[in-house]
Design a protein around this motif. Structure first.
Motif, short mmCIF file in Angstrom:
data_model
loop_
_atom_site.label_atom_id
_atom_site.label_comp_id
_atom_site.label_asym_id
_atom_site.label_seq_id
_atom_site.Cartn_x
_atom_site.Cartn_y
_atom_site.Cartn_z
N LYS A 4 18.56 19.25 -14.31
CA LYS A 4 17.41 19.48 -13.41
C LYS A 4 16.25 20.09 -14.18
O LYS A 4 15.08 19.74 -14.00
N SER A 8 12.53 18.65 -14.58
CA SER A 8 11.31 19.35 -14.17
C SER A 8 10.34 19.49 -15.34
O SER A 8 9.13 19.33 -15.20
N THR A 11 8.67 16.13 -15.82
CA THR A 11 7.65 15.89 -14.80
C THR A 11 6.38 16.64 -15.16
O THR A 11 5.26 16.12 -15.09
N ALA A 12 6.58 17.89 -15.54
CA ALA A 12 5.42 18.72 -15.83
C ALA A 12 4.63 18.14 -16.99
O ALA A 12 3.40 18.04 -16.95
N LEU A 15 2.74 15.09 -16.01
CA LEU A 15 1.54 15.47 -15.25
C LEU A 15 0.42 15.90 -16.20
O LEU A 15 -0.71 15.46 -16.10
N LYS B 7 11.91 28.28 -11.55
CA LYS B 7 12.39 27.04 -12.14
C LYS B 7 11.26 26.03 -12.36
O LYS B 7 11.19 25.36 -13.37
N PHE B 8 10.37 25.95 -11.39
CA PHE B 8 9.38 24.87 -11.45
C PHE B 8 8.00 25.32 -11.93
O PHE B 8 7.04 24.59 -11.81
N PRO B 10 6.47 25.34 -14.64
CA PRO B 10 5.63 24.50 -15.53
C PRO B 10 4.81 23.48 -14.75
O PRO B 10 3.67 23.18 -15.12
N ILE B 11 5.39 22.96 -13.66
CA ILE B 11 4.66 21.96 -12.88
C ILE B 11 3.35 22.53 -12.36
O ILE B 11 2.32 21.86 -12.33
N PHE B 12 3.42 23.79 -11.95
CA PHE B 12 2.21 24.38 -11.38
C PHE B 12 1.26 24.89 -12.44
O PHE B 12 0.05 24.80 -12.29
N LEU B 14 1.24 24.21 -16.03
CA LEU B 14 0.81 23.45 -17.19
C LEU B 14 -0.45 22.62 -16.99
O LEU B 14 -1.34 22.64 -17.85
N PRO B 15 -0.57 21.87 -15.88
CA PRO B 15 -1.79 21.07 -15.73
C PRO B 15 -3.06 21.92 -15.79
O PRO B 15 -4.00 21.60 -16.52
#
Lengths: 466, 283
Positions: A4, A8, A11-12, A15, B7-8, B10-12, B14-15
């Motif tokens: 997982k 993630s 995905t990052a 993006l 956990k997430f 990087p998604i928030f 990194l961009p």
């Protein structure tokens, strides 16, 4: 769990990457950079994109390796350049991109464009002072066909043996007049052969303005930024020209201001025999002056051949141009002010193929029928090249007047304003002129801005260069 | 929830971090480096050391622009905040049409600075002509007050909204308690409302201070520095150094001015933040 995490992270990074790609996918969109806030720049962006589309649609080249990217200075000719570029691509397969900078934004845009990997291969400078910025980017044009077709050495900029820039359009300015109105007042152009006669005619028209149905002899000498160059640059050229001529020089680091009294004379005439009160000049624009002239509210309008498109509503037979007389010795032989502020430069840092493609394009422009027709008829340019024979003469009546003065043996006035030290110098002169006209400043301030600032600007630039 | 964030993240992050690095960090670092260089385009540079910094004061325009900007900042920060706070006080009373007034006062803020500048130039020139006074382009004092009027008009509404938010958050029980104790309106204002909205004052002071110091668009379109360079502010002076002089040496000088400008603005903003933060009260 671990899988997982990998997902993630992936995905990052996707993006993030897609965003990076988003940045680079639009080279044209960021071309305006700092200028992007003004509306004309935005228009230019769409122009840039259109032309790129045109380029992609063009048939693929067979053997043609290079490409041409022209950063055009003249917004009024943008459409013509786009057309001729498309035509050239059609005929030869060489992609030609033309981007036009928004009015007044050329230097800004050139700076940002030149920093890119796809930099313009063809750009322009406005004369020796403009060349100072770009000297390191100019390909030596001395061995080119373009140079060999020049009719006169004075239409290129030289640096020792090298030729970094060649003029491609010759323009003329003077006092444009409305023939019908002048005749209505009982005069013809032949009555005006010196400053004194010009003043006599203008004063008479001003005195009888109600009877003649005009608002003044001269259009408003607007000192708004859209119009003040007519006085801080073009009119200021005359005292500089006469001083250079007297001293036998072509440029100087310290102007003496020998003819500033004459400059005052003509400026006084402009602002007194005018359609508006001198104190309002600070806000008068170029459009105001054009409108006054086209509506027949004024007889005289100092401007140049490029203004023809805006005033042709008056009818060709009603338009003529007079020399700007300032009351200098020997001015009965003075012609119109003829010169160039548009010099082509080829980017030395472009790839060899692109440089060759650019030179070929320029040769085609001045030798092929299509190129010559585009430049002389579509764009209305008078060029300094011997390939433009009679059938490629421009049809602009103001230009015909310019030729007539030369045929009559009058000496054209050189464009010495390209030796003015900087924009800053012009701005200070313009500001002083505005204050003088409004009565908040004196003529001495203009003299200071003209003479002292000239030397200061040259010294500062030299000192800063270290 | 917190686990998910851990956990997430990087998604928030990194961009935006990427955008920040590309759009701000890298240009900033490169810009500072350029101030030590001589260049025409930003890719083709030669290092010249501190020469550009030494040449900032080669003419006195930077100093003049600095004092003009400083004077402008003092006056505009004071006026904007006083008026914005006064309006906020008025519009938090139970008056009819409060929402309409709030909208009206806020609206100028939605128009861009360049456009506002040109509109006000026409307006003010019209008034000055009626009064038989020299126009904006001829009178630096008129230019100064023109800029003040323009900035007040544009910024008061925005600051007012921030103050309104603060005033609405002042606990009613505090105010009622004060009233029971016999405090006058003025005492309530000074002893309760102002200390309670101190954090809003910090924000508003910060925004007006930095906005005034960095002012460019309005300066360019309203006065363009005229007459001469008399109404030129720092940002416009930097622009002018860059584009109104010929020769590559001026670009580096403009860049050096910009670095100094950044340091000054940052220093002033930090001092102000520290000074007002210390006065904030915890609710």
């Amino acid at each position: 769990m671990k899988a997982k995490k990998v997902v993630s992270l992936l995905t990052a990074s996707v993006l993030a990457l897609s965003m990076l790609a988003g940045c680079s996918a639009q080279p044209a969109a960021d071309s305006a950079d700092g200028a992007a806030e003004s509306a004309p720049a935005a228009q230019e962006e769409s122009v840039a994109q259109e032309s790129e589309v045109a380029q992609e649609e063009a048939p693929a080249a067979d053997g043609a390796a290079g490409q041409v990217y022209y950063l055009n200075f003249k917004p009024e000719q943008d459409e013509d350049w786009q057309n001729v570029a498309a035509l050239y691509t059609e005929q030869t397969g060489v992609p030609v991109t033309v981007v036009t900078a928004a009015s007044g934004q050329y230097e800004t845009q050139l700076m940002s464009e030149m920093a890119k990997s796809e930099a313009p291969t063809l750009f322009q400078v406005n004369g020796p002072v403009g060349l100072a910025n770009w000297r390191d980017y100019c390909y030596d044009l001395s061995g080119t066909e373009l140079y060999s077709h020049l009719t006169n050495e004075s239409f290129c900029l030289k640096d020792g043996e090298e030729v970094p820039a060649i003029a491609y359009v010759i323009e003329t300015y003077g006092i444009i007049y409305n023939k019908a109105l002048l005749e209505k007042a009982g005069y013809t152009a032949d009555d005006i052969t010196s400053f004194d006669t010009l003043k006599a005619v203008a004063d008479d028209i001003q005195a009888r303005k109600d009877e003649l149905g005009v608002k003044g002899a001269f259009t408003s000498a607007g000192m708004d930024a859209s119009s003040d160059w007519r006085f801080k640059t073009h009119l200021a050229n005359l005292p500089i020209y006469y001083e250079y001529k007297e001293d036998g020089i072509g440029s100087t680091e310290a102007i003496k201001g020998t003819y500033l009294d004459n400059y005052k004379q003509i400026y006084d005439l402009y602002i007194t025999d005018s359609t508006c009160d001198p104190s309002e000049l600070a806000t008068k624009t170029a459009n105001d002056a054009t409108a006054e002239f086209v509506n027949g509210e004024a007889v005289f309008y100092q401007n140049g051949t490029w203004e023809y498109a805006n005033i042709e509503a008056l009818g060709d037979e009603n338009l003529g141009m007079l020399p700007i007389y300032i009351g200098a010795e020997g001015e009965e032989n003075q012609g119109l002010c003829t010169g160039s502020e548009n010099y082509w430069c080829v980017n030395k840092n472009a790839s060899e193929e692109d440089i060759q493609a650019t030179l070929d394009f320029l040769t085609w422009m001045i030798t092929s029928d299509e190129g010559r027709a585009a430049m002389s008829q579509e764009m209305g340019f008078v060029t300094p090249f011997d390939t433009f024979t009679d059938e490629f003469a421009a049809s602009n009546p103001l230009l015909q007047d310019a030729d007539a003065y030369i045929a009559a043996g009058k000496t054209p006035v050189d464009w010495c304003f390209s030796t003015m030290p900087s924009e800053n110098w012009k701005n200070m002169v313009g500001s002083a002129l505005t204050a003088y006209a409004a009565g908040t400043g004196s003529w001495d301030d203009v003299v200071t801005a003209f003479v002292d600032n000239w030397a200061t600007e040259y010294q500062l630039s030299a000192a800063a260069a270290g | 929830m917190e686990k998910a964030i851990r956990k997430f993240w990087p998604i928030f992050v990194l961009p935006t971090l990427g955008a920040f690095a590309i759009g701000f960090l890298w240009p900033f670092v490169w810009g500072v480096y350029l101030s030590f260089c001589r260049f025409t385009t930003v890719q083709n540079v030669s290092f010249v050391g501190l020469q550009n910094y030494a040449n900032i004061w080669i003419d006195n325009t930077f100093t003049h622009a600095f004092f003009f900007t400083a004077a402008f900042t003092v006056v505009s920060v004071a006026l904007i905040n006083v008026f914005a706070f006064a309006l906020a006080l008025l519009l938090t009373r139970k008056l009819r049409g409060t929402n309409l007034f709030r909208t009206v006062f806020f609206m100028p803020n939605l128009i861009g600075g360049i456009v506002l500048g040109y509109i006000w130039k026409t307006l003010l020139d019209g008034v000055l002509a009626l009064l038989d006074r020299p126009l904006l382009a001829l009178d630096a004092t008129a230019g100064f007050w023109g800029l003040i009027i323009l900035m007040c008009w544009q910024q008061i509404g925005y600051m007012m909204v921030i103050y309104i938010a603060g005033l609405q958050n002042v606990p009613i029980d505090l105010i009622e308690a004060a009233r029971v104790d016999g405090a006058t309106d003025f005492q309530t204002l000074v002893r309760i409302k102002i200390p309670m909205v101190m954090s809003n004052i910090t924000i508003c002071l910060f925004l007006t201070l930095t906005n005034s110091f960095k002012l460019f668009d309005q300066n360019l379109s309203l006065t363009n520095g005229l007459p001469g360079k008399d109404s030129q502010m720092l940002a416009l002076n930097i622009y002018d150094t860059f584009y109104a002089r010929s020769g590559p040496q001026w670009k580096g000088i403009g860049q050096a001015k910009a670095v100094i400008f950044f340091i000054v603005v940052a220093a002033i903003a930090l001092i102000q933040l520290r000074a007002t933060r210390s006065k904030e009260v915890q609710q």
